[in-house]
Design an enzyme around this catalytic site. Sequence first.
Site, PDB file in Angstrom:
ATOM      1  N   TYR A  47       0.688  -1.213   0.097  1.00  0.00           N
ATOM      2  CA  TYR A  47       0.098  -0.038   0.015  1.00  0.00           C
ATOM      3  C   TYR A  47       0.996   1.415   0.229  1.00  0.00           C
ATOM      4  O   TYR A  47       2.223   1.426   0.484  1.00  0.00           O
ATOM      5  CB  TYR A  47      -1.010  -0.102   0.975  1.00  0.00           C
ATOM      6  CG  TYR A  47      -0.612  -0.244   2.143  1.00  0.00           C
ATOM      7  CD1 TYR A  47      -0.016   1.059   2.946  1.00  0.00           C
ATOM      8  CD2 TYR A  47      -0.178  -0.718   3.568  1.00  0.00           C
ATOM      9  CE1 TYR A  47       0.342   1.739   4.261  1.00  0.00           C
ATOM     10  CE2 TYR A  47       0.543  -0.517   4.803  1.00  0.00           C
ATOM     11  CZ  TYR A  47       0.481   0.567   5.023  1.00  0.00           C
ATOM     12  OH  TYR A  47       1.301   1.611   6.035  1.00  0.00           O
ATOM     13  N   CYS A  48       0.069   2.188  -0.674  1.00  0.00           N
ATOM     14  CA  CYS A  48       0.685   3.929  -0.667  1.00  0.00           C
ATOM     15  C   CYS A  48      -0.463   5.112  -0.026  1.00  0.00           C
ATOM     16  O   CYS A  48      -1.111   3.589   0.883  1.00  0.00           O
ATOM     17  CB  CYS A  48       1.784   4.251  -1.910  1.00  0.00           C
ATOM     18  SG  CYS A  48      -0.060   4.233  -3.261  1.00  0.00           S
ATOM     19  N   PHE A  49      -0.181   6.019  -0.172  1.00  0.00           N
ATOM     20  CA  PHE A  49      -0.591   6.780   0.386  1.00  0.00           C
ATOM     21  C   PHE A  49      -2.733   6.395  -0.050  1.00  0.00           C
ATOM     22  O   PHE A  49      -3.411   5.944   1.232  1.00  0.00           O
ATOM     23  CB  PHE A  49       0.028   7.953   0.057  1.00  0.00           C
ATOM     24  CG  PHE A  49      -1.783   9.000   1.220  1.00  0.00           C
ATOM     25  CD1 PHE A  49      -1.811   9.141   2.836  1.00  0.00           C
ATOM     26  CD2 PHE A  49      -1.963  10.356   0.450  1.00  0.00           C
ATOM     27  CE1 PHE A  49      -2.678   9.830   3.350  1.00  0.00           C
ATOM     28  CE2 PHE A  49      -3.237  10.898   1.094  1.00  0.00           C
ATOM     29  CZ  PHE A  49      -3.438  10.665   2.354  1.00  0.00           C
ATOM     30  N   TYR A  83      -3.332   3.471   2.017  1.00  0.00           N
ATOM     31  CA  TYR A  83      -3.384   3.830   3.569  1.00  0.00           C
ATOM     32  C   TYR A  83      -4.906   4.634   3.991  1.00  0.00           C
ATOM     33  O   TYR A  83      -5.134   4.326   4.876  1.00  0.00           O
ATOM     34  CB  TYR A  83      -2.090   5.127   3.998  1.00  0.00           C
ATOM     35  CG  TYR A  83      -2.439   5.965   5.492  1.00  0.00           C
ATOM     36  CD1 TYR A  83      -1.805   4.745   6.472  1.00  0.00           C
ATOM     37  CD2 TYR A  83      -2.872   6.724   5.618  1.00  0.00           C
ATOM     38  CE1 TYR A  83      -1.928   5.449   7.892  1.00  0.00           C
ATOM     39  CE2 TYR A  83      -2.785   7.792   6.707  1.00  0.00           C
ATOM     40  CZ  TYR A  83      -1.939   6.709   7.890  1.00  0.00           C
ATOM     41  OH  TYR A  83      -2.793   7.585   9.110  1.00  0.00           O
TER      42      TYR A  83
END
Length: 367
Positions: A96-98, A125
Site C-alpha cells: 500500500y501507499c497513501f 493507507y
Amino acid sequence: MSDLPLATDLAGIFLEDVPLIDLRAPIEFKEGAFPTATSLPLMTDEERAQVGTCYKQQGQAAAIELGHQLVGGAVRAERLEGWLAQIAAQPDALLYCFRGGLRSQTVQQWLHEAGVTRPRVAGGYKELRRFLIDTQDKAAAECHWSVLTGMTGSGKTHLLGQVAQAIDLEGHAHHRGSSFGQLPGGQPSNIDFENRLAIEILKRRHLGELRFVLEDESRLIGRCCLPLSLFDAMTQAPLVVVEVPQAERAEQIREDYVHDLWLRYRDLHGQEAGWPLFADYLIGALARLKRRLGDQGHRELDILMQSALAEQALNGSTQAHLSWITLLLTRYYDPMYLYQLGNKRDRIVFRGDKQACLDYFAAQNLA
C-alpha cells in the site's frame, strides 16, 4: 498495470493480521501506520520532497519522470531486492501507499516483472485509516460502555486486568494517565494509538462482544488523545466506583510509579544511566504540579521526594517515597477526585471494594 490484483477486504486485513508493506516515505510512516506494516518506501523523504516540488511546478508527467530518474538503476535494484526479501519472509504481504495510487502501482508492476505478483490495497493507507475511524465511531455508538473510576492509586488498571470485557486504554497509550504516568520508551503517535485501539475493538466485536469496561480517563492519556466519539460515550456511561483506603493507594503508587518505574528505566538504560533519568523524571513530574500546589506546597513535597530518592540511591529502598505520596494524595489528588466525582454522581451504578466491583462485573456478565 491495471490487471494486477487489488485487495479490497479491509476488515479481513485487520482481523487476520495480514502483513503489509508500506511504500510511503519514512516521514509518513512515522506519523502513523498499522501494527502489521513494515516500512519499505519507494522513495526517501528527500526524494519524495523533490518529486512533490516538481509536481507543483511542472505537473504530473514531469514529476513521474523525475521519480523514475531518482529511483532507477542501482537504486531501483536495491529497493526491489528489499521488497522481494520481505515477500519471501511474508508471502501473503500486501502493498500500500497513501491512496493506493502511483507508488503502489509502480512497485506492484516492478515486482510482477520480477516474477512476484502481490495485491495492493485498494485506496491505500487513506482507505485503511478511514475504515478504522468508521469502526471506532460505529462501536462508540452501538456498544454498551461501563467506566471504572476510583481515587488515584486505587489500582484500577490492575483491577481491569481481571475483567474479561475490559479494554486497556493506558496500555495502548503506553502511559499511566497522570502527571507521573509517563513511561520510558515514549508513546506511540496518536494515529498509531487510535489504529491499535480500533483494531482491538474490531476483533472483539467480530467475536460477538458488544459490552466493554474502560478506566475513567481524561481525553488525553499523556499526549495520546482518545477518539472523540469514544470519549463522548465514556462521559455518558454508567460508573462503577472502586473504594480503596488511602494507605493502600499510597502503597500501590509506590509500587507502580516508583519501584516498577525505576526497574523500567534500569532495564532500558542500564543502572548508571537510568538512575538520573528516573530521578529527574520524578522531580519534573512533581514540578509540573507546582502551579496547583503553590510554591510552599511544592517545596515541601520536593524536599520529601529528594530525601526519598537519596535513600533509594543509598540502599535501594523505596519506602521513604510513601511520605510525599501520601501528602500529595491528601492535598491534591483526593480533593480533586472528590470534586470531579461529585459532578458525576448521577451516573454511579455501583460502588464498593475491589472484590465487590469484580463481583458486580461478573453479575453483569462483564468479568
